[in-house]
Design an enzyme around this catalytic site. Structure first.
Site, mmCIF file in Angstrom:
data_model
loop_
_atom_site.group_PDB
_atom_site.id
_atom_site.type_symbol
_atom_site.label_atom_id
_atom_site.label_comp_id
_atom_site.label_asym_id
_atom_site.label_seq_id
_atom_site.Cartn_x
_atom_site.Cartn_y
_atom_site.Cartn_z
ATOM 1 N N TYR A 11 0.803 -1.225 0.000
ATOM 2 C CA TYR A 11 0.000 0.000 0.000
ATOM 3 C C TYR A 11 0.837 1.277 0.000
ATOM 4 C CZ TYR A 11 -3.650 -3.269 1.432
ATOM 5 O OH TYR A 11 -4.516 -4.319 1.480
ATOM 6 N N HIS A 16 -4.222 6.583 -1.016
ATOM 7 C CA HIS A 16 -4.757 6.588 0.348
ATOM 8 C C HIS A 16 -3.653 6.791 1.387
ATOM 9 C CE1 HIS A 16 -8.628 6.224 2.104
ATOM 10 N NE2 HIS A 16 -8.663 4.941 2.365
ATOM 11 N N TYR A 72 -5.075 -1.040 9.421
ATOM 12 C CA TYR A 72 -5.707 -0.587 8.186
ATOM 13 C C TYR A 72 -6.470 0.697 8.471
ATOM 14 C CZ TYR A 72 -4.150 -4.795 5.962
ATOM 15 O OH TYR A 72 -3.341 -5.762 5.435
ATOM 16 N N ASN A 74 -9.457 1.810 8.224
ATOM 17 C CA ASN A 74 -10.716 1.825 8.962
ATOM 18 C C ASN A 74 -10.560 1.449 10.434
ATOM 19 O OD1 ASN A 74 -10.177 -0.862 8.495
ATOM 20 N ND2 ASN A 74 -12.252 -1.397 7.867
ATOM 21 N N ASP A 99 -5.711 11.851 2.871
ATOM 22 C CA ASP A 99 -6.039 12.072 1.467
ATOM 23 C C ASP A 99 -7.440 12.649 1.359
ATOM 24 O OD1 ASP A 99 -6.724 9.314 2.424
ATOM 25 O OD2 ASP A 99 -7.750 9.209 0.489
ATOM 26 N N ASN A 120 -12.948 6.600 5.801
ATOM 27 C CA ASN A 120 -12.984 5.566 6.839
ATOM 28 C C ASN A 120 -12.002 5.819 7.981
ATOM 29 O OD1 ASN A 120 -15.025 4.094 5.582
ATOM 30 N ND2 ASN A 120 -13.570 2.913 4.371
#
Length: 194
Positions: A11, A16, A72, A74, A99, A120
């Site tokens: 990632y 994000h 993560y 969320n 972001d 989130n």
């Protein structure tokens, strides 16, 4: 200062993760590595900000803690709440870098409070803290092209043609964070909000 993103190399370059990218830049400027904070589910770097910038020393130095949650997006709220409690800090001393789809790449907006706007990470922080009253640095990533789903877009890498602008914007967001600490939100908004 909390930079939102998802953990791991898969990632790392995603849209994000622009919050993580700014925290990495601030840690680089401070010449202080981010280290895993035991029991916090986050990477942390403590430093000071002076008139000369982050990593400075002197009587005017303001203490800052740079944070990259290792959860993560969320689930960002848990580590943020634990770190605030550990450092004896309140939400109004928190600045979250994230972001923002509603701003084009190259746009930056600093503000205090507000809604989650479908983000989130912000939703998780609000749930864990019980408030949305904290500082935010909204870093523009733009809207997805055509009919691409926003969820797919934020989990994609920046295009090669955007990389130069991205590096400039990461530096500008890091500059803005330093000004928030040294001079306050209003001064930073006047200089950096676009």
């Amino acid at each position: 200062m909390v930079g939102l993103g998802n953990p791991g190399p898969t990632y790392a370059q995603h849209r994000h993760n622009v919050g993580h990218m700014v925290i990495d830049e601030l840690a680089r400027r401070a010449s202080s590595p981010l280290v895993v904070a035991k029991g916090m589910r986050a990477e942390v770097c403590e430093s000071r900000v002076t008139a000369g910038g982050i990593g400075g020393v002197g009587a005017d130095a303001a203490r800052v803690v740079l944070v990259k949650p290792r959860t993560y997006m969320n689930e960002s709220g848990g580590p943020v709440a634990r770190l605030l409690a550990y450092h004896g800090s309140q939400p109004d001393h928190l600045l979250v870098l994230h972001d923002e789809l509603d701003l084009d790449l190259g746009q930056l907006r600093l503000k205090f409070g507000g809604g989650d706007n479908g983000h989130n990470g912000l939703r998780s922080i609000r749930k864990s803290l019980g408030t949305g009253d904290y500082h935010r640095a909204r870093i523009g990533i733009g809207r997805p092209p055509g009919r691409q789903e926003p969820a797919d877009y934020v989990l994609s890498n920046f295009a090669a043609s955007e990389r130069v602008d991205l590096e400039i914007e990461i530096g500008r967001a890091a500059d803005a964070v330093e000004v928030v600490v040294r001079e306050g939100l209003a001064a930073a908004q006047n200089r950096f909000n676009s």
